[in-house]
Motif scaffolding. Structure first.
Motif, PDB file in Angstrom:
ATOM      1  N   GLY A 179       7.371 -11.774  -1.440  1.00 48.21           N
ATOM      2  CA  GLY A 179       7.199 -10.813  -0.352  1.00 48.21           C
ATOM      3  C   GLY A 179       8.422 -10.591   0.516  1.00 48.21           C
ATOM      4  O   GLY A 179       8.325  -9.922   1.550  1.00 48.21           O
ATOM      5  N   TRP A 202      10.958  -8.756   0.038  1.00 49.53           N
ATOM      6  CA  TRP A 202      11.361  -7.342   0.085  1.00 49.53           C
ATOM      7  C   TRP A 202      10.566  -6.584   1.142  1.00 49.53           C
ATOM      8  O   TRP A 202      11.108  -5.731   1.838  1.00 49.53           O
ATOM      9  CB  TRP A 202      11.177  -6.712  -1.288  1.00 49.53           C
ATOM     10  CG  TRP A 202      11.587  -5.275  -1.367  1.00 49.53           C
ATOM     11  CD1 TRP A 202      10.803  -4.221  -1.714  1.00 49.53           C
ATOM     12  CD2 TRP A 202      12.872  -4.740  -1.092  1.00 49.53           C
ATOM     13  NE1 TRP A 202      11.526  -3.057  -1.677  1.00 49.53           N
ATOM     14  CE2 TRP A 202      12.812  -3.343  -1.298  1.00 49.53           C
ATOM     15  CE3 TRP A 202      14.090  -5.300  -0.699  1.00 49.53           C
ATOM     16  CZ2 TRP A 202      13.894  -2.510  -1.115  1.00 49.53           C
ATOM     17  CZ3 TRP A 202      15.181  -4.469  -0.514  1.00 49.53           C
ATOM     18  CH2 TRP A 202      15.076  -3.091  -0.712  1.00 49.53           C
ATOM     19  N   ASN A 203       9.291  -6.929   1.270  1.00 54.42           N
ATOM     20  CA  ASN A 203       8.476  -6.265   2.289  1.00 54.42           C
ATOM     21  C   ASN A 203       8.985  -6.570   3.694  1.00 54.42           C
ATOM     22  O   ASN A 203       9.011  -5.699   4.566  1.00 54.42           O
ATOM     23  CB  ASN A 203       7.015  -6.699   2.169  1.00 54.42           C
ATOM     24  CG  ASN A 203       6.356  -6.145   0.918  1.00 54.42           C
ATOM     25  OD1 ASN A 203       6.755  -5.095   0.419  1.00 54.42           O
ATOM     26  ND2 ASN A 203       5.362  -6.853   0.411  1.00 54.42           N
ATOM     27  N   TYR A 204       9.396  -7.815   3.922  1.00 56.97           N
ATOM     28  CA  TYR A 204       9.941  -8.176   5.222  1.00 56.97           C
ATOM     29  C   TYR A 204      11.243  -7.427   5.503  1.00 56.97           C
ATOM     30  O   TYR A 204      11.501  -6.986   6.632  1.00 56.97           O
ATOM     31  CB  TYR A 204      10.179  -9.688   5.297  1.00 56.97           C
ATOM     32  CG  TYR A 204       8.916 -10.494   5.436  1.00 56.97           C
ATOM     33  CD1 TYR A 204       8.133 -10.414   6.590  1.00 56.97           C
ATOM     34  CD2 TYR A 204       8.488 -11.328   4.417  1.00 56.97           C
ATOM     35  CE1 TYR A 204       6.962 -11.152   6.718  1.00 56.97           C
ATOM     36  CE2 TYR A 204       7.318 -12.072   4.529  1.00 56.97           C
ATOM     37  CZ  TYR A 204       6.562 -11.976   5.690  1.00 56.97           C
ATOM     38  OH  TYR A 204       5.401 -12.693   5.809  1.00 56.97           O
TER      39      TYR A 204
END
Length: 298
Positions: free
Chosen positions: A53, A55-57
């Protein structure tokens, strides 16, 4: 007239100052403001491990930077059309690629990834030397306004586009334009006794200024001019002038990043406290006047 002014932002103090400068210039010229934030995933990419995750951050953080920049620009200059975008890639590559569609690029002198004591970041140095449109480099703490624009003038054709840009900026701001020309007496190692008539040399240097600026004086008759001829190194003469903006030309020679700037423009970028515009000759202009100014004069 610039149709699109691009500014690169990363949330740092210099990029915030660049954003304000770009918004103000867009308001003066009637241009669209394009805000770009580069999202570089390379430092966080490890091939053997899953993403978890991250990349989402990164996307969320980039969106916050962009939203803050867009809100600040709209609050500062509500009448300016603004387009904001996150573009994936390394900062230098993103800025260079996106600047192909811009008429002017504004960036901070160093970003979040720079060394604390560095005057110029690596991205700024590389971009200023390679982008074809005028590049304005802004520091986080520019000095108070004095109502004056300065431009460096020499006896080459390279400074023509820089002179035109400086006249346009002075005209738009209602500012005085300081025409700065530095000269140094030649030293003859084998004939040190050769004397020079300093007054004659100074008169010849003033003639250089008048020759280089003749056409621009006709196009912008309302601009108040100051001829500043100094016996000094060009970097010293330029950075010693109190200005709201310094404009320098660049010879555009060399195969690597900063070499494209030339020693004078590099020195000015390092030592000037005010914003600095580096204006290179257009690829198809051969050192002639910039197309924006030519269009306006018709």
């Amino acid at each position: 007239m610039p149709g699109r002014i691009m500014v690169g932002v990363d949330g740092s103090a210099p990029s915030n100052a660049a954003l304000g400068w770009a918004a103000d210039d867009a308001a003066r010229t009637g241009a669209e403001l394009r805000i770009v934030h580069a999202l570089d995933r390379q430092p966080y990419s490890v091939g053997r491990f899953p993403d978890f995750g991250q990349w989402n951050y990164l996307l969320m953080a980039a969106s916050r930077v962009l939203e803050a920049a867009e809100a600040a620009a709209r609050e500062r200059q509500p009448s300016v059309p603004v387009h904001a975008e996150v573009v994936e890639g390394t900062p230098a590559a993103v800025v260079q690629e996106q600047a192909r569609q811009a008429d002017e690029l504004v960036i901070g002198n160093r970003g979040l990834g720079g060394f604390a004591g560095a005057l110029l970041g690596s991205v700024t140095t590389q971009v200023a030397g390679q982008v074809r449109c005028p590049v304005v480099v802004v520091r986080a703490d520019p000095p108070e306004r004095v109502g004056e624009v300065g431009v460096g003038i020499d006896d080459s054709d390279v400074c023509g586009p820089a002179i035109g840009y400086a006249f346009e900026q002075a005209d738009r701001r209602g500012a005085r334009l300081r025409l700065i020309h530095a000269w140094q007496l030649p030293v003859h190692a084998f004939a040190p006794e050769i004397a020079f008539d300093v007054d004659e040399v100074r008169a010849a240097q003033r003639a250089v200024i008048r020759t280089r600026t003749a056409g621009w004086r006709e196009r912008y008759p309302g601009v108040d001019l100051v001829e500043d001829v100094q016996s000094a190194h060009p970097v010293e003469a330029l950075t010693g002038a109190p200005c709201d903006l310094l404009v320098v030309g660049s010879r555009g020679r060399g195969a690597f990043g900063s070499l494209l700037l030339g020693s004078v423009s590099r020195g000015v970028l390092h030592h000037a406290r005010c914003p600095v515009a580096v204006v290179r000759p257009a690829e198809d202009a051969g050192g002639r006047e910039p197309r924006a100014a030519v269009r306006e004069s018709r």
